[in-house]
Design an enzyme around this catalytic site. Structure first.
Site, PDB file in Angstrom:
ATOM      1  N   MET A 180      10.253  40.074  28.340  1.00  0.00           N
ATOM      2  CA  MET A 180      11.528  39.692  27.843  1.00  0.00           C
ATOM      3  C   MET A 180      12.714  40.184  28.368  1.00  0.00           C
ATOM      4  O   MET A 180      13.794  40.198  28.044  1.00  0.00           O
ATOM      5  CB  MET A 180      11.648  40.151  26.131  1.00  0.00           C
ATOM      6  CG  MET A 180      10.641  39.212  25.258  1.00  0.00           C
ATOM      7  SD  MET A 180      11.390  39.145  23.742  1.00  0.00           S
ATOM      8  CE  MET A 180      11.441  40.797  23.095  1.00  0.00           C
ATOM      9  N   GLY A 181      12.392  40.657  29.840  1.00  0.00           N
ATOM     10  CA  GLY A 181      13.390  41.327  30.586  1.00  0.00           C
ATOM     11  C   GLY A 181      13.484  42.442  30.437  1.00  0.00           C
ATOM     12  O   GLY A 181      12.724  43.476  29.681  1.00  0.00           O
ATOM     13  N   HIS A 218       6.797  48.080  32.442  1.00  0.00           N
ATOM     14  CA  HIS A 218       6.644  46.869  33.196  1.00  0.00           C
ATOM     15  C   HIS A 218       6.260  46.809  34.670  1.00  0.00           C
ATOM     16  O   HIS A 218       5.406  46.045  35.200  1.00  0.00           O
ATOM     17  CB  HIS A 218       8.015  45.703  33.097  1.00  0.00           C
ATOM     18  CG  HIS A 218       8.370  45.646  31.754  1.00  0.00           C
ATOM     19  ND1 HIS A 218       9.532  46.270  31.368  1.00  0.00           N
ATOM     20  CD2 HIS A 218       8.168  45.073  30.610  1.00  0.00           C
ATOM     21  CE1 HIS A 218       9.789  46.018  30.126  1.00  0.00           C
ATOM     22  NE2 HIS A 218       8.918  45.067  29.751  1.00  0.00           N
ATOM     23  N   GLN A 237      -0.655  48.321  26.077  1.00  0.00           N
ATOM     24  CA  GLN A 237      -1.247  48.764  25.026  1.00  0.00           C
ATOM     25  C   GLN A 237      -0.247  49.422  24.171  1.00  0.00           C
ATOM     26  O   GLN A 237      -0.584  49.805  23.011  1.00  0.00           O
ATOM     27  CB  GLN A 237      -2.280  49.646  25.472  1.00  0.00           C
ATOM     28  CG  GLN A 237      -3.514  49.241  25.797  1.00  0.00           C
ATOM     29  CD  GLN A 237      -4.697  50.206  26.536  1.00  0.00           C
ATOM     30  OE1 GLN A 237      -4.451  51.076  26.244  1.00  0.00           O
ATOM     31  NE2 GLN A 237      -5.635  49.612  27.113  1.00  0.00           N
ATOM     32  N   ASP A 271       2.231  47.951  22.631  1.00  0.00           N
ATOM     33  CA  ASP A 271       2.129  46.964  21.664  1.00  0.00           C
ATOM     34  C   ASP A 271       0.659  46.566  21.074  1.00  0.00           C
ATOM     35  O   ASP A 271       0.171  45.423  21.450  1.00  0.00           O
ATOM     36  CB  ASP A 271       2.991  45.622  22.043  1.00  0.00           C
ATOM     37  CG  ASP A 271       4.421  45.840  22.321  1.00  0.00           C
ATOM     38  OD1 ASP A 271       5.145  46.369  21.479  1.00  0.00           O
ATOM     39  OD2 ASP A 271       4.877  46.109  23.370  1.00  0.00           O
ATOM     40  N   SER A 325      10.296  52.066  26.786  1.00  0.00           N
ATOM     41  CA  SER A 325      10.649  50.904  25.992  1.00  0.00           C
ATOM     42  C   SER A 325      12.131  50.490  26.247  1.00  0.00           C
ATOM     43  O   SER A 325      12.878  51.358  26.573  1.00  0.00           O
ATOM     44  CB  SER A 325      10.710  50.951  24.485  1.00  0.00           C
ATOM     45  OG  SER A 325      11.376  50.192  23.657  1.00  0.00           O
TER      46      SER A 325
END
Length: 641
Positions: A335-336, A342, A457, A459, A494
């Protein structure tokens, strides 16, 4: 000879009542750690106001009693008094008849072996010397810091297994020290400490000369290291201690590695290697906590066959479908607001796709995943920065569609529902979240047409639901989970971390701290079980003790060495303690849930569970909600075929 029938250890609890004589910094912490393993503190002696406060903080509701009464109440007694006071204390307790036959008597002095307990031994006690090589603060943090701490262990040979078992139950690593080597052991530690004090003093002088205004803050960071572990930057004690910069936590999580890494030595003698859990997901997960090793991150400009590459920004599915495909296509959905977590996903995707394949990163803030009052409008949009991170990490394409490209004609009338698994944990806290997540994942899989899709992982419930959807609905795509990436202080990466103030961030460390505490407790339990299975002579040793008239103690010693510890309940308790402490901080941590679940359906596991599990936590700090988890494996080490 005592001919009392010996009870079968399987038919009796392996838990002991615990007493503490001397509520300094060490005793209450050890007793609290044993309590997490299922033992029951019943009495503590404390004289000064500071000792009483420590006892109340670490052992709430445990009554303060005179030393003789402590021995009367407890099966296992911790003698945690200064070295100089220990011989007279033992003699006095023995002479007054306070020592009971079969009582486990443990002292924590580094100076003495088990021989100092000789007066109690003559009264029928079982002597153990367990010296934790750690500097204690006298706060609840010490209980978690015991994970991976080396203990110098000295005991009669027939009690060695019981002594090592107690250390492992506290999360420590037993190092056997023969009685005749105890003076050398103490001299080695004293020599190291004395030289360390000198080095710290000299470093403070140099730091002052260099203009540092608070040299004690820099120098003190290297003042409490286990054995010969190299120093690294440390974090001040908190209810959720940083696992970076502190050898105890890193060492505990490296227990599963096949060999001790270079530079991490233990004392000579039998170490904990034969009690460590076997290889599993822990080493890879632990390595991922701190990101990739130095020198492995791609440069900002990548090359394929000698030609520089740039990452294409595409807005429509038509543009994406028009690209020529040669090798495998790997997709990373985001989601950017990209960060190192990421980037790790993208680098992993690059490795899977190979040189001739294609890596596509989707950037789409999905409105269906945000419930009423959640942070859709607040969610960061940083596409320019995302492009740079994606390109540096190895992406060929960033696919950033508009809302009407993904949902033409408005919100979809037909959606994918997550079912019962989507109503638990995160689904209970965020109704409808997983329905929206699965719907957009299904659409993006159709739009991007990948061979493989990668998800973090962190999430864990989201990953489990995506795998279930792909299997149940026959999507032709491989799903790969990538271990959680953590910042230097242990906090899981996060996009929401940027919302935390410095004070809130300190409180937020309780999430990872709780998971690490549960993980370390679990590792100690599994190591104890493995050790017990490897020693079939344990029962014979217990019978030998019984033969000399110590039947009850023999059963206890055998039970401590061979019983299966607290299992899932102990893991939950270790994690819960850290979270409870964080709830009293300013700002406080507001717990949403702590759960130990089966990843196949995210239901809570029972005490007899075997197999893969997930320890998951969600909490709010200030206005920011955070989640985290770690994988665990129960009951597979040394299992019979």
């Amino acid at each position: 000879m005592n001919t009392t029938p010996q009870p079968d250890p399987k038919d009796r609890p392996a838990r002991l009542t615990v007493g503490v004589v001397g509520a300094g910094r060490v005793g209450p912490a050890l007793a609290a750690s044993l309590q997490l393993a299922g033992h029951r503190p019943v009495a503590v002696s404390a004289v000064s106001d500071a000792s009483r406060r420590r006892a109340a903080q670490l052992l709430p509701d445990v009554p303060v009693m005179p030393p003789a009464e402590v021995l009367h109440q407890a099966d296992l007694v911790l003698l945690t008094v200064p070295d100089d006071a220990l011989p007279d204390l033992v003699t006095g307790l023995a002479d007054t008849g306070s020592v009971r036959p079969g009582q486990l008597l443990v002292h924590t002095s580094g100076r003495y072996g088990a021989r100092v307990l000789e007066p109690a031994l003559r009264a029928g006690a079982l002597p153990l010397a367990l010296h934790p090589a750690m500097t204690f603060t006298g706060t609840p943090v010490d209980v978690q810091r015991l994970a991976g701490c080396s203990f110098g262990v000295t005991a009669p040979e027939e009690l060695r297994l019981a002594a090592e078992a107690l250390v492992i139950e506290m999360g420590g690593e037993p190092e056997w020290i023969a009685e005749e080597n105890r003076p050398l052991y103490h001299a080695a530690l004293a020599l190291g400490a004395n030289h360390l004090v000198t080095l710290v003093a000299q470093s403070m002088e140099l730091l002052s000369a260099a203009g540092v205004t608070a040299p004690t803050g820099c120098s003190a960071r290297c003042s409490a290291r286990p054995w010969t572990t190299p120093c690294a930057p440390a974090t001040p004690p908190s209810p959720a201690p940083s696992r970076a910069g502190r050898g105890h936590g890193r060492r505990a999580r490296q227990r599963a590695a096949p060999a001790r890494p270079a530079g991490r030595r233990g004392l000579p003698g039998d170490g904990p290697r034969d009690r460590r859990p076997g290889p599993g997901p822990r080493p890879a997960e632990a390595r991922a906590r701190r990101g990739p090793p130095r020198g492995t991150r791609p440069r900002d400009r990548r090359h394929r066959r000698g030609r520089p590459m740039t990452t294409a920004l595409l807005r429509t599915a038509g543009e994406l479908h028009a690209r020529t495909r040669a090798g495998r296509r790997a997709v990373v959905m985001t989601m950017g607001a990209l960060h190192e977590g990421h980037a790790t996903l993208i680098r992993t995707a690059r490795g899977i796709a190979g040189r001739d394949g294609e890596v596509v990163v989707t950037v789409f803030v999905n409105p269906l995943q945000f419930g009423k009052g959640e942070d859709l409008d607040r969610y960061p949009r940083t596409l320019d920065a995302d492009l740079k991170i994606a390109e540096a990490s190895g992406a060929d394409v960033v696919f950033a569609p508009a809302v009407d490209e993904v949902y033409p004609g408005g919100e979809p009338q037909v959606r994918i529902t997550a079912g019962p698994m989507g109503e638990r944990l995160e689904g209970s806290s965020r109704p409808g979240h997983f329905d929206g997540m699965l719907t957009v994942v299904a659409k993006l899989l159709h739009l991007t047409r990948p061979d493989v899709a990668l998800y973090g992982q962190k999430d864990a419930q989201q990953l489990a639901l995506i795998r279930r959807m792909v299997r149940d609905l026959n999507f032709g795509v491989e799903i790969v989970g990538v271990p959680t990436v953590r910042e230097e202080d242990g906090l899981a990466l996060s996009s929401r971390n940027r919302y935390l103030s410095p004070a809130e961030r300190r409180t937020a460390l309780a999430l990872s701290g709780a998971l690490f505490a549960g993980q370390d407790r679990h590792a100690a339990q599994e190591a104890l079980r493995a050790r017990a299975r490897e020693v079939p002579a344990t029962r014979a040793r217990a019978e030998a003790l019984s033969a000399i008239g110590e039947s009850r103690a023999a059963a206890d010693a055998h039970a401590v060495a061979t019983a299966v510890p607290g299992g899932p309940a102990a893991v939950r308790a270790a994690a819960r303690q850290v979270l409870d402490e964080a709830a009293r901080l300013d700002p406080p941590l507001a717990l949403d849930y702590l759960a130990l679940v089966d990843p196949s359906d995210f239901t809570e596991i029972g005490d007899d569970f075997t197999g893969e599990a997930v320890l998951a936590v969600a909490a709010r700090v200030g206005t920011t909600r955070l989640i985290d988890n770690v994988p665990l494996t129960f009951g597979t080490i040394g299992a019979a075929s």
